[in-house]
Design an enzyme around this catalytic site. Structure first.
Site, PDB file in Angstrom:
ATOM      1  N   ASP A  47       4.339  -3.999  11.010  1.00 15.14           N
ATOM      2  CA  ASP A  47       3.571  -2.918  10.400  1.00 15.14           C
ATOM      3  C   ASP A  47       4.471  -1.685  10.264  1.00 15.14           C
ATOM      4  OD1 ASP A  47       1.233  -1.446   9.561  1.00 15.14           O
ATOM      5  OD2 ASP A  47       1.173  -0.597  11.580  1.00 15.14           O
TER       6      ASP A  47
ATOM      7  N   ASP B  57       3.288   2.242   9.516  1.00 16.56           N
ATOM      8  CA  ASP B  57       2.759   3.460  10.138  1.00 16.56           C
ATOM      9  C   ASP B  57       2.110   3.145  11.485  1.00 16.56           C
ATOM     10  OD1 ASP B  57       3.561   4.364   7.697  1.00 16.56           O
ATOM     11  OD2 ASP B  57       1.554   4.854   6.949  1.00 16.56           O
TER      12      ASP B  57
ATOM     13  N   CYS C 228       0.127  -3.146   0.529  1.00 18.37           N
ATOM     14  CA  CYS C 228      -1.184  -3.198  -0.127  1.00 18.37           C
ATOM     15  C   CYS C 228      -1.600  -1.768  -0.453  1.00 18.37           C
ATOM     16  CB  CYS C 228      -2.222  -3.850   0.778  1.00 18.37           C
ATOM     17  SG  CYS C 228      -3.895  -3.747   0.097  1.00 18.37           S
TER      18      CYS C 228
ATOM     19  N   HIS D  51      -4.467  -0.761  -1.803  1.00 21.26           N
ATOM     20  CA  HIS D  51      -5.911  -0.636  -1.982  1.00 21.26           C
ATOM     21  C   HIS D  51      -6.601   0.024  -0.790  1.00 21.26           C
ATOM     22  CE1 HIS D  51      -4.679  -4.330  -4.353  1.00 21.26           C
ATOM     23  NE2 HIS D  51      -5.109  -3.493  -5.287  1.00 21.26           N
TER      24      HIS D  51
ATOM     25  N   CYS E  76     -10.047  -6.126  -1.625  1.00 27.79           N
ATOM     26  CA  CYS E  76      -8.988  -6.945  -2.222  1.00 27.79           C
ATOM     27  C   CYS E  76      -8.658  -8.128  -1.318  1.00 27.79           C
ATOM     28  CB  CYS E  76      -7.736  -6.094  -2.449  1.00 27.79           C
ATOM     29  SG  CYS E  76      -6.985  -5.515  -0.908  1.00 27.79           S
TER      30      CYS E  76
ATOM     31  N   CYS F  60      -5.492  -8.790  -0.496  1.00 26.44           N
ATOM     32  CA  CYS F  60      -4.147  -8.571   0.051  1.00 26.44           C
ATOM     33  C   CYS F  60      -4.102  -7.594   1.220  1.00 26.44           C
ATOM     34  CB  CYS F  60      -3.200  -8.096  -1.049  1.00 26.44           C
ATOM     35  SG  CYS F  60      -3.709  -6.602  -1.901  1.00 26.44           S
TER      36      CYS F  60
ATOM     37  N   ASP G  15       0.039  -1.802  15.478  1.00 29.07           N
ATOM     38  CA  ASP G  15      -0.666  -0.887  16.375  1.00 29.07           C
ATOM     39  C   ASP G  15      -2.186  -0.974  16.266  1.00 29.07           C
ATOM     40  OD1 ASP G  15      -0.500   0.271  13.759  1.00 29.07           O
ATOM     41  OD2 ASP G  15      -1.075   2.204  14.616  1.00 29.07           O
TER      42      ASP G  15
END
EC number: 3.1.3.15
Length: 352
Positions: free
Chosen positions: A8, A10, A91, A93, A99, A101, A128
């Site tokens: 990941d 952020d 992604c 969205h 969605c 994704c 996280d």
């Protein structure tokens, strides 16, 4: 096959800002310890894939150019330290878009996953949020969190140091073997067999091999000790082979060891090819309740189960010393051969 870390962005690579949106350079701050951790993991042969949900890219609230400037800055920052991501999946969205994704769904990665063979057992999602854990479950891989109480240093320890372990249960009409090894642990081993001298020899292997060995073994000693010793060697070989995984970074080769008047020499190659040549003469039939003819057979069985070439030669006059030297030198050879000192697979074939 590849070992992949799906990471990941952020909250994992960079700190999550107060408004949960990295849209200006002054909001970018690396998470503590991320650079040395990724360098260690990269050296251990892991491929990095970034997977991130970025709510509403291209909207008034989050212009695409604001995202792009910050994202490129983050990538350049990691690249400057030698850290590269093989693929990046973003992604754009919002949850309301529903969605296919957005994590924890895997739709964004489907084309990549169809074309890429990777070892799920040795691959992880690092993130996280609870959605990252769900994402890992959907991919069928392991999960490790990043938080204030679970740092990048802990992540590295969990992936690298604890990964090289395995358990084998071998039950037949003749024996019951329950064995586990942890190659990067030097805890005091717990070994229980009905042949005290054999137990002592296995303690030497674990001690001088620098690994944790747990063993509970029983068998039909009323018939012969052959089955017990043979099946223990097979279980030990299978466990070490499994714990080594793809063998990335190991020395592969490994030893000469004296014990008083005895001298034992072992050459080992964890090559995936089984061969054993034992040279040594024992004139006593038993030592400590263990048949001396089972010493070379132990090494032959271990070689076969481990997938290793083992040459061993022992000389001496005291049979206890000779046999103990064989098991000690095996431990030292395994310690050397299994240790991780490289950042590559030691084979021109690309596989061991």
């Amino acid at each position: 096959m590849k070992k992949i870390l799906f990471i990941d962005r952020d909250g994992t690579l960079v700190e999550e800002p107060f408004d949960f949106q990295v849209d200006s350079l002054d909001k970018i701050k690396l998470t503590s310890g991320v650079i040395p951790a990724l360098l260690q993991l990269q050296k251990a042969g892991f491929t990095f894939i970034m997977v991130s949900n970025q709510n509403g890219i291209g909207t008034v609230a989050f212009p695409e150019e604001d995202f792009a400037v910050c994202h490129e800055f983050i990538l350049d920052l990691f690249s400057s330290q030698g850290i590269l991501f093989d693929e990046i999946f973003i992604c754009p969205h919002t949850p309301e878009d529903n969605c296919i994704c957005r994590k924890p769904k895997t739709g964004l990665l489907e084309p990549y996953l169809k074309e890429t063979a990777f070892a799920k057992h040795y691959s992880w999602v690092i993130g996280d949020r609870d959605t990252d854990k769900e994402f890992a479950d959907n991919l069928g891989v392991n999960f490790l969190p990043i938080s204030k109480t679970h740092t990048w240093e802990m992540v590295v320890s969990a992936i690298i140091n604890d990964a090289r372990k395995a358990s084998v249960q071998r039950k037949t009409k003749e024996t019951a073997i329950d064995l586990s090894v942890q190659l990067d642990s030097d805890q005091t081993s717990v070994i229980d067999t009905p042949i005290p001298f054999f137990t002592h020899m296995l303690e030497q292997v674990a001690k001088h091999g620098g690994f944790d060995l747990r063993l509970q073994a029983s068998g039909d000693l009323e018939v012969d000790e052959h089955h017990l010793i043979e099946d223990t060697a097979i279980a030990l070989g299978e466990a070490i082979r499994t714990a080594l995984g793809d063998k990335w970074g190991i020395n592969r080769y490994g030893y000469t060891l004296p014990m008083d008047e005895s001298l034992a020499c072992v050459a080992i190659d964890i090559s995936g090819r089984s061969f054993c040549d034992f040279k040594g003469q024992f004139t006593r039939e038993f030592v400590g309740g263990m048949a001396t003819e089972m010493v070379p057979h132990f090494f032959q069985s271990l070689s076969s189960a481990l997938g290793a070439t083992i040459h061993i030669e022992v000389t001496g006059t005291n049979h206890h010393h000779m046999i103990e030297a064989c098991f000690k030198v095996l431990g030292r050879a395994l310690r050397q051969a299994c240790s991780r000192t490289n950042n590559y697979l030691p084979s021109t074939k690309g596989v061991l």
